[in-house]
Design a protein around this motif. Structure first.
Motif, PDB file in Angstrom:
ATOM      1  N   UNK A  43      69.881   3.629 -19.288  1.00 26.33           N
ATOM      2  CA  UNK A  43      69.930   5.096 -19.318  1.00 26.33           C
ATOM      3  C   UNK A  43      69.494   5.617 -20.695  1.00 26.33           C
ATOM      4  N   UNK A  44      70.020   5.001 -21.755  1.00 24.42           N
ATOM      5  CA  UNK A  44      69.679   5.443 -23.120  1.00 24.42           C
ATOM      6  C   UNK A  44      68.179   5.304 -23.376  1.00 24.42           C
ATOM      7  N   UNK A  45      67.633   4.135 -22.996  1.00 24.40           N
ATOM      8  CA  UNK A  45      66.205   3.906 -23.208  1.00 24.40           C
ATOM      9  C   UNK A  45      65.375   4.941 -22.447  1.00 24.40           C
ATOM     10  N   UNK A  46      65.787   5.160 -21.208  1.00 25.92           N
ATOM     11  CA  UNK A  46      65.019   6.062 -20.354  1.00 25.92           C
ATOM     12  C   UNK A  46      65.050   7.490 -20.910  1.00 25.92           C
ATOM     13  N   UNK A  47      66.246   7.949 -21.267  1.00 25.95           N
ATOM     14  CA  UNK A  47      66.361   9.341 -21.714  1.00 25.95           C
ATOM     15  C   UNK A  47      65.635   9.548 -23.044  1.00 25.95           C
ATOM     16  N   UNK A  48      65.798   8.620 -23.979  1.00 15.62           N
ATOM     17  CA  UNK A  48      65.126   8.809 -25.281  1.00 15.62           C
ATOM     18  C   UNK A  48      63.608   8.700 -25.117  1.00 15.62           C
ATOM     19  N   UNK A  49      63.175   7.830 -24.204  1.00 11.52           N
ATOM     20  CA  UNK A  49      61.736   7.697 -23.951  1.00 11.52           C
ATOM     21  C   UNK A  49      61.151   9.017 -23.462  1.00 11.52           C
ATOM     22  N   UNK A  50      61.825   9.600 -22.471  1.00  6.06           N
ATOM     23  CA  UNK A  50      61.285  10.837 -21.898  1.00  6.06           C
ATOM     24  C   UNK A  50      61.422  12.015 -22.860  1.00  6.06           C
ATOM     25  N   UNK A 100      51.091   4.876 -26.449  1.00  5.45           N
ATOM     26  CA  UNK A 100      51.948   4.629 -27.610  1.00  5.45           C
ATOM     27  C   UNK A 100      53.347   4.234 -27.161  1.00  5.45           C
ATOM     28  N   UNK A 101      53.861   4.960 -26.147  1.00  8.63           N
ATOM     29  CA  UNK A 101      55.217   4.639 -25.686  1.00  8.63           C
ATOM     30  C   UNK A 101      55.248   3.254 -25.052  1.00  8.63           C
ATOM     31  N   UNK A 102      54.178   2.914 -24.326  1.00 10.63           N
ATOM     32  CA  UNK A 102      54.114   1.579 -23.718  1.00 10.63           C
ATOM     33  C   UNK A 102      54.169   0.505 -24.805  1.00 10.63           C
ATOM     34  N   UNK A 103      53.419   0.715 -25.880  1.00 10.92           N
ATOM     35  CA  UNK A 103      53.409  -0.268 -26.977  1.00 10.92           C
ATOM     36  C   UNK A 103      54.783  -0.359 -27.633  1.00 10.92           C
ATOM     37  N   UNK A 107      56.738  -3.849 -27.576  1.00 12.77           N
ATOM     38  CA  UNK A 107      56.859  -4.685 -28.785  1.00 12.77           C
ATOM     39  C   UNK A 107      58.098  -4.393 -29.617  1.00 12.77           C
ATOM     40  N   UNK A 108      58.692  -3.232 -29.441  1.00 12.56           N
ATOM     41  CA  UNK A 108      59.966  -3.023 -30.146  1.00 12.56           C
ATOM     42  C   UNK A 108      61.124  -3.443 -29.253  1.00 12.56           C
ATOM     43  N   UNK A 109      61.077  -2.970 -28.011  1.00  9.98           N
ATOM     44  CA  UNK A 109      62.210  -3.216 -27.111  1.00  9.98           C
ATOM     45  C   UNK A 109      62.053  -4.503 -26.310  1.00  9.98           C
ATOM     46  N   UNK A 110      60.895  -5.156 -26.462  1.00  8.98           N
ATOM     47  CA  UNK A 110      60.635  -6.417 -25.741  1.00  8.98           C
ATOM     48  C   UNK A 110      60.797  -6.240 -24.232  1.00  8.98           C
ATOM     49  N   UNK A 111      60.371  -5.102 -23.744  1.00 15.24           N
ATOM     50  CA  UNK A 111      60.503  -4.869 -22.302  1.00 15.24           C
ATOM     51  C   UNK A 111      59.288  -5.444 -21.573  1.00 15.24           C
TER      52      UNK A 111
ATOM     53  N   UNK B  10      56.326  -7.350 -35.396  1.00 15.97           N
ATOM     54  CA  UNK B  10      56.867  -7.233 -36.747  1.00 15.97           C
ATOM     55  C   UNK B  10      56.815  -5.766 -37.214  1.00 15.97           C
ATOM     56  N   UNK B  11      55.666  -5.138 -36.964  1.00 16.04           N
ATOM     57  CA  UNK B  11      55.497  -3.753 -37.440  1.00 16.04           C
ATOM     58  C   UNK B  11      56.435  -2.782 -36.724  1.00 16.04           C
ATOM     59  N   UNK B  12      56.662  -3.066 -35.438  1.00 12.99           N
ATOM     60  CA  UNK B  12      57.458  -2.121 -34.649  1.00 12.99           C
ATOM     61  C   UNK B  12      58.903  -2.602 -34.455  1.00 12.99           C
ATOM     62  N   UNK B  13      59.348  -3.503 -35.331  1.00 13.76           N
ATOM     63  CA  UNK B  13      60.732  -3.961 -35.165  1.00 13.76           C
ATOM     64  C   UNK B  13      61.668  -2.766 -35.314  1.00 13.76           C
TER      65      UNK B  13
END
Lengths: 151, 119
Positions: A43-50, A100-103, A107-111, B10-13
């Motif tokens: 829920x948190x991921x979804x709401x902040x994403x949108x 950008x959101x997909x990236x 790569x941040x959330x490892x989804x 690494x950049x987007x950690x």
């Protein structure tokens, strides 16, 4: 996670904090309806994403900048890791909103692509193809910037 | 996984929120809860006030309703009486006209008989 998604996406700490606070406030109201820790995380991921996408779209309408008009960062060498990271963040910031959101989610959330697809309500194939195209674009820019060191 | 993806990771950690973020969120939640409870209390007060105000308003509506019904009944009775009087007047006029016509017919008949007798 919440602040970080907004921050990596918007690259504006104050706005990211504002959005994250709103999301936590909303969570406080929604909490009785959420069933598990995983549900809360989703829920948190979804709401902040949108929220971040909505904010970026409205900000984009206020001062639209074409993708190619954003200058590539004037740095640096591949072995200077922080500089490469900063350059990559700038490149990511210059991507269109959804790419950008997909990236950020990948790569941040490892989804996984199917999780991103569910979150953004788009087909998995679209997520995969956008991700592929974005990586090609970023690789091109990074190679122009850093030489052949980025594969 | 290729080099670019590794560099992107690494950049987007994840980056930590600014200091005091959690406290600010908690303070905002408290503030929001206070506002909410204040809103609930004041809306309850308004509800009570409205309920009390509704009683005389309802009484006034009922009284007006009864008065209006009685007024309407009186009006109907008046109209019925006026209509009856008009009918009576019309009957009286018709009766007197008939009497006059009958007298005229009788006079003409008498005249005719008198003339026949003299001949």
């Amino acid at each position: 996670m919440v602040f970080s998604i907004a921050y990596r996406f918007l690259r504006d700490a104050a706005t990211a904090e504002e959005l994250a606070q709103d999301v936590f406030l909303k969570l406080h109201h929604e909490l009785p309806r959420l069933e598990s820790a995983d549900h809360v995380k989703f829920w948190l991921r979804k709401v902040i994403t949108h929220r971040s996408l909505d904010y970026a779209r409205s900000a984009y309408r206020r001062h639209a900048v074409a993708l190619d008009e954003i200058p590539e960062p004037a740095v640096a060498s591949a072995d200077s890791d922080p500089l490469l990271a900063a350059a990559l963040r700038k490149m990511v910031a210059s991507l269109p909103h959804e790419a950008r959101m997909i990236v950020v989610l990948r790569y941040q959330e490892e989804m996984e692509p199917h999780e991103i697809a569910e979150m953004l309500a788009m087909p998995v194939a679209t997520v995969k193809s956008r991700l592929r195209r974005t990586l090609v674009l970023l690789r091109g820019k990074a190679q122009r910037l850093m030489g052949e060191t980025v594969r | 996984m290729n080099d670019l993806e590794k560099q992107l990771r690494h950049a987007l950690r994840r980056s930590d929120p600014p200091r005091g973020f959690a406290e600010r969120v908690i303070a905002q939640i408290h503030q929001d809860s206070d506002r909410e409870s204040h809103r609930n209390v004041s809306s309850w007060n308004w509800g009570l006030k409205l309920r009390w105000a509704a009683i005389p308003a309802l009484a006034a509506v009922l009284v007006f309703g009864f008065w209006f019904r009685a007024y309407e009944q009186r009006q109907q009775e008046k109209e019925a009486l006026a209509a009856k009087q008009q009918v009576m007047l019309a009957l009286r006029i018709t009766g007197s006209k008939l009497r006059m016509a009958k007298a005229k017919v009788k006079a003409v008949e008498d005249e005719r008989l008198k003339t026949e007798n003299t001949l």
